[in-house]
Design an enzyme around this catalytic site. Structure first.
Site, PDB file in Angstrom:
ATOM      1  N   LYS A  22      -7.043   3.801  12.190  1.00  0.00           N
ATOM      2  CA  LYS A  22      -5.951   3.606  13.025  1.00  0.00           C
ATOM      3  C   LYS A  22      -4.893   4.876  12.496  1.00  0.00           C
ATOM      4  O   LYS A  22      -4.294   5.462  13.352  1.00  0.00           O
ATOM      5  CB  LYS A  22      -5.155   2.432  12.689  1.00  0.00           C
ATOM      6  CG  LYS A  22      -3.777   2.000  13.199  1.00  0.00           C
ATOM      7  CD  LYS A  22      -3.125   0.718  12.667  1.00  0.00           C
ATOM      8  CE  LYS A  22      -2.573   0.818  11.613  1.00  0.00           C
ATOM      9  NZ  LYS A  22      -1.066   1.441  11.375  1.00  0.00           N
ATOM     10  N   ASN A  23      -4.848   4.941  11.257  1.00  0.00           N
ATOM     11  CA  ASN A  23      -3.793   5.900  10.975  1.00  0.00           C
ATOM     12  C   ASN A  23      -4.242   7.299  11.099  1.00  0.00           C
ATOM     13  O   ASN A  23      -3.537   8.201  10.970  1.00  0.00           O
ATOM     14  CB  ASN A  23      -3.264   5.631   9.460  1.00  0.00           C
ATOM     15  CG  ASN A  23      -2.607   4.320   9.519  1.00  0.00           C
ATOM     16  OD1 ASN A  23      -2.092   3.839  10.387  1.00  0.00           O
ATOM     17  ND2 ASN A  23      -2.255   3.775   8.120  1.00  0.00           N
ATOM     18  N   CYS A 118      12.193  -1.847  10.360  1.00  0.00           N
ATOM     19  CA  CYS A 118      10.723  -2.358   9.817  1.00  0.00           C
ATOM     20  C   CYS A 118      10.653  -3.342   8.891  1.00  0.00           C
ATOM     21  O   CYS A 118      11.501  -3.186   7.905  1.00  0.00           O
ATOM     22  CB  CYS A 118       9.977  -1.228   9.283  1.00  0.00           C
ATOM     23  SG  CYS A 118       8.321  -1.510   8.793  1.00  0.00           S
ATOM     24  N   ARG A 123      12.394   2.321   6.344  1.00  0.00           N
ATOM     25  CA  ARG A 123      11.508   3.410   6.335  1.00  0.00           C
ATOM     26  C   ARG A 123      12.279   4.847   6.904  1.00  0.00           C
ATOM     27  O   ARG A 123      12.134   5.048   8.375  1.00  0.00           O
ATOM     28  CB  ARG A 123      10.192   3.329   6.903  1.00  0.00           C
ATOM     29  CG  ARG A 123       9.554   2.090   6.276  1.00  0.00           C
ATOM     30  CD  ARG A 123       8.283   1.429   6.977  1.00  0.00           C
ATOM     31  NE  ARG A 123       7.328   2.471   6.954  1.00  0.00           N
ATOM     32  CZ  ARG A 123       6.131   2.340   7.566  1.00  0.00           C
ATOM     33  NH1 ARG A 123       5.910   1.139   8.311  1.00  0.00           N
ATOM     34  NH2 ARG A 123       5.238   3.218   7.447  1.00  0.00           N
ATOM     35  N   ASP A 309      -1.416  -0.226   1.513  1.00  0.00           N
ATOM     36  CA  ASP A 309      -1.978  -0.859   2.553  1.00  0.00           C
ATOM     37  C   ASP A 309      -3.029  -2.007   2.272  1.00  0.00           C
ATOM     38  O   ASP A 309      -3.521  -2.511   3.184  1.00  0.00           O
ATOM     39  CB  ASP A 309      -2.463   0.067   3.734  1.00  0.00           C
ATOM     40  CG  ASP A 309      -1.404   0.814   3.982  1.00  0.00           C
ATOM     41  OD1 ASP A 309      -0.348   0.600   4.101  1.00  0.00           O
ATOM     42  OD2 ASP A 309      -1.724   1.896   5.059  1.00  0.00           O
ATOM     43  N   ARG A 401      -2.413  -5.175  15.914  1.00  0.00           N
ATOM     44  CA  ARG A 401      -2.171  -3.981  15.677  1.00  0.00           C
ATOM     45  C   ARG A 401      -3.045  -3.055  15.223  1.00  0.00           C
ATOM     46  O   ARG A 401      -3.131  -1.886  15.458  1.00  0.00           O
ATOM     47  CB  ARG A 401      -0.755  -3.778  15.086  1.00  0.00           C
ATOM     48  CG  ARG A 401       0.505  -4.495  16.179  1.00  0.00           C
ATOM     49  CD  ARG A 401       1.898  -4.154  15.550  1.00  0.00           C
ATOM     50  NE  ARG A 401       1.752  -2.708  15.022  1.00  0.00           N
ATOM     51  CZ  ARG A 401       2.300  -2.001  13.931  1.00  0.00           C
ATOM     52  NH1 ARG A 401       3.032  -3.055  12.990  1.00  0.00           N
ATOM     53  NH2 ARG A 401       2.282  -0.983  13.694  1.00  0.00           N
TER      54      ARG A 401
HETATM   55  N1  EPU Z   1       9.947   8.164   3.020  1.00  0.00           N
HETATM   56  C1  EPU Z   1      11.195   8.907   3.140  1.00  0.00           C
HETATM   57  N2  EPU Z   1      11.633   9.557   4.068  1.00  0.00           N
HETATM   58  C2  EPU Z   1      10.785   9.875   5.186  1.00  0.00           C
HETATM   59  C3  EPU Z   1       9.504   9.536   5.201  1.00  0.00           C
HETATM   60  C4  EPU Z   1       9.021   8.524   4.120  1.00  0.00           C
HETATM   61  O1  EPU Z   1      12.222   8.195   2.188  1.00  0.00           O
HETATM   62  O2  EPU Z   1      11.126  10.529   5.626  1.00  0.00           O
HETATM   63  C5  EPU Z   1       9.607   7.423   2.072  1.00  0.00           C
HETATM   64  C6  EPU Z   1       9.231   6.135   2.690  1.00  0.00           C
HETATM   65  O3  EPU Z   1      10.366   5.022   2.941  1.00  0.00           O
HETATM   66  C7  EPU Z   1       8.237   5.329   1.906  1.00  0.00           C
HETATM   67  C8  EPU Z   1       7.485   6.495   1.421  1.00  0.00           C
HETATM   68  O4  EPU Z   1       8.029   7.550   1.581  1.00  0.00           O
HETATM   69  O5  EPU Z   1       8.757   4.897   0.652  1.00  0.00           O
HETATM   70  C9  EPU Z   1       6.267   6.856   1.880  1.00  0.00           C
HETATM   71  O6  EPU Z   1       5.973   6.766   3.370  1.00  0.00           O
HETATM   72  P1  EPU Z   1       5.172   7.628   4.237  1.00  0.00           P
HETATM   73  O7  EPU Z   1       5.816   8.706   4.852  1.00  0.00           O
HETATM   74  O8  EPU Z   1       4.040   8.316   3.368  1.00  0.00           O
HETATM   75  O9  EPU Z   1       4.484   6.543   5.367  1.00  0.00           O
HETATM   76  P2  EPU Z   1       4.380   6.821   6.675  1.00  0.00           P
HETATM   77  O10 EPU Z   1       3.941   7.860   6.604  1.00  0.00           O
HETATM   78  O11 EPU Z   1       5.465   6.220   7.583  1.00  0.00           O
HETATM   79  C10 EPU Z   1       1.907   5.767   6.619  1.00  0.00           C
HETATM   80  C11 EPU Z   1       1.068   4.745   6.956  1.00  0.00           C
HETATM   81  C12 EPU Z   1       1.410   3.409   6.540  1.00  0.00           C
HETATM   82  C13 EPU Z   1       1.168   3.792   4.994  1.00  0.00           C
HETATM   83  C14 EPU Z   1       1.834   4.908   4.594  1.00  0.00           C
HETATM   84  C15 EPU Z   1       1.779   5.178   2.747  1.00  0.00           C
HETATM   85  C16 EPU Z   1       0.627   5.471   9.419  1.00  0.00           C
HETATM   86  C17 EPU Z   1       0.755   5.295  10.821  1.00  0.00           C
HETATM   87  N3  EPU Z   1       1.184   4.795   8.524  1.00  0.00           N
HETATM   88  O12 EPU Z   1       3.187   5.634   6.889  1.00  0.00           O
HETATM   89  O13 EPU Z   1       0.372   2.570   6.968  1.00  0.00           O
HETATM   90  O14 EPU Z   1       1.533   2.449   4.412  1.00  0.00           O
HETATM   91  O15 EPU Z   1       1.741   6.046   5.262  1.00  0.00           O
HETATM   92  O16 EPU Z   1       0.257   5.349   2.913  1.00  0.00           O
HETATM   93  O17 EPU Z   1      -0.086   6.364   9.251  1.00  0.00           O
HETATM   94  C18 EPU Z   1      -0.417   0.513   7.581  1.00  0.00           C
HETATM   95  O18 EPU Z   1      -1.110   1.017   8.293  1.00  0.00           O
HETATM   96  O19 EPU Z   1      -0.111  -0.922   7.663  1.00  0.00           O
HETATM   97  C19 EPU Z   1       1.023   1.138   7.205  1.00  0.00           C
HETATM   98  C20 EPU Z   1       2.068   0.695   7.017  1.00  0.00           C
END
Ligand code: EPU
Length: 435
Positions: A22-23, A118, A123, A309, A401
């Protein structure tokens, strides 16, 4: 709304095949905005999030052919006029923010709704926005929308770091934007997750120049044009890990096929520490449960550390371990929403900040519980299969999802799980609940 009704106590055994990640597929779909040629994506899982991302792309002028049976998506974005990704679509899923970078790079303008709030914690997208600004975009956040424009993005050296480490989708967004920027972009502290590697590999096939793929420093030399490609996404490591834990928690013997064990080494190591017998080959993992799990400590970390995850699913298993386990959540501030529901099943868990202290119990007992986010719901299903008696998991649209037909596949392994179908909630009702 659908619910799962589970009769616990069935030992799972047999083989299960893993689907596409998915990701991986969600950002790769957004990469279609970088070219006017066709992008063919294979091994696309049948998920609610994929359907949502299709709608986001269609709102941006994409023509999409989706063969759900074959798992093939064909996307062509030759109408470049639309630049607005509306709130109604963006609020259902965080990954939709990945359209920002490609839109800016190719169409020079984007009006993208902030993804919704969320349940797994705040986030922010500040790093995404800072990345775009450093590539030369003007960014304004107005009435819930990111309004971004540029005459031409320019390569730059930038550091993308949060207190939790790197950012996965932030890296994806900036890399995609940088592929069509003028000159070289150096992205320090980029995410190393396999899904980021998969996206970079697609971009390279499309004609992008990216060095350092899989490392913490990506160097992207902008090119004038990208072209269409045909790509099969990597297997879903989180789905594979969830099935592996399902085998263990039910006292079973399950082989997960079509996965990439190298992407799951942290889970394999922690399961072994918990006394689970894990063996693996090139593309399979076999899990045989012990009589009793050992308690362990686990800390979630960016890849290759233990993935956040899989935290909820492993917590369900540790509820049945001998002694006290500690689970430290380092990626999200508040990803313990499943704890209250596990309590209803007899688990003993205390939260202290971002640590959960789990005192193992001899058995869980079935109860009515409520799913509230994707991975937390998976944990409740696993706990329900291991518990004595009946568990009803409400609001399983969360699990749909990110897991394709999980109930059918668990049934094939011997689980007693039924889906009771009621009216499917409209997409507009589905808040962003992780992913
Ligand atoms: N963060 C910030 N600012 C930003 C972006 C992130 O502070 O602009 C913080 C977030 O709040 C969090 C940390 O950085 O504390 C890491 O977040 P990240 O940006 O890596 O998460 P994401 O890219 O939004 C993806 C996956 C998530 C998974 C995370 C971490 C997708 C669609 N989602 O989210 O997947 O938990 O990376 O590995 O790729 C799931 O599949 O259930 C899921 C939540």
């Amino acid at each position: 709304m659908d619910r799962f009704v589970i009769q616990g106590g069935q030992r799972l055994s047999g083989e299960v095949q893993v689907g596409g990640a998915k990701n991986s597929v969600l950002p790769i779909m957004a990469a279609a905005l970088l070219t006017d040629e066709e992008l063919v994506i294979r091994r696309v899982p049948r998920l609610r999030d994929v359907a949502s991302q299709v709608k986001v792309l269609q709102s941006l002028g994409a023509r999409v052919l989706h063969d759900e049976q074959q798992g093939i998506l064909k996307i062509r974005c030759d109408d470049e006029a639309p630049i607005t990704a509306p709130y109604e679509l963006m609020k259902t899923m965080r990954a939709s923010i990945c359209v920002l970078g490609p839109l800016l790079a190719k169409r020079k303008r984007a009006r993208v709704s902030m993804p919704g709030g969320c349940v797994i914690g705040v986030r922010p997208i500040d790093l995404h926005l800072r990345g775009m600004e450093q590539l030369g975009a003007a960014i304004d956040v107005r009435a819930g929308y990111v309004e971004a424009s540029t005459t031409q993005l320019r390569g730059s050296t930038l550091f993308l770091g949060s207190s939790a480490g790197s950012t996965v989708l932030g890296t994806a967004n900036v890399v995609m934007a940088a592929t069509l920027a003028d000159g070289e972009t150096v992205l320090e502290n980029s995410a190393q997750e396999p899904e980021v590697v998969d996206l970079c590999n697609v971009l390279v096939k499309m004609g992008a120049q990216i060095d350092g793929i899989g490392s913490h420093c990506l160097r992207i030399t902008g090119v004038k044009k990208l072209h269409g490609v045909d790509h099969a996404v990597i297997p879903d490591r989180i789905e594979a890990g969830t099935f592996a834990i399902a085998g263990a928690i039910t006292g079973g013997d399950v082989t997960v096929r079509g996965c990439e064990p190298r992407d799951l080494l942290a889970l394999i190591e922690r399961l072994r520490a918990a006394a689970v017998d894990v063996t693996y080959g090139n593309d399979w993992i076999r899990v045989c449960a012990p009589r009793r799990f050992r308690s362990i400590d686990v800390t979630t970390l960016p890849h290759p550390g233990f993935p956040t995850d899989l935290q909820a699913q492993l917590m369900a298993l540790l509820c049945l371990a001998d002694g006290i386990s500690m689970l430290h959540e380092r990626i999200y501030q508040d990803r313990f929403i499943h704890v209250a529901e596990l309590h209803r099943m007899g688990a003993r868990i205390r939260k202290e900040g971002s640590t959960a202290i789990i005192e193992g119990v001899a058995r869980l007992s079935g109860a009515p519980v409520m799913a509230s986010d994707l991975r937390g719901s998976a944990a409740l299903v696993l706990a329900g299969m291991a518990a004595e008696g009946e568990t009803a998991v409400d609001r399983v649209y969360h699990i749909d999802r990110g897991y394709e037909r999980i109930d059918e596949r668990l049934r094939l392994l011997g689980a007693k799980i039924d889906r009771c179908t009621a009216d499917v909630p409209p997409l507009s009702m589905v808040a962003n609940s992780g992913g």
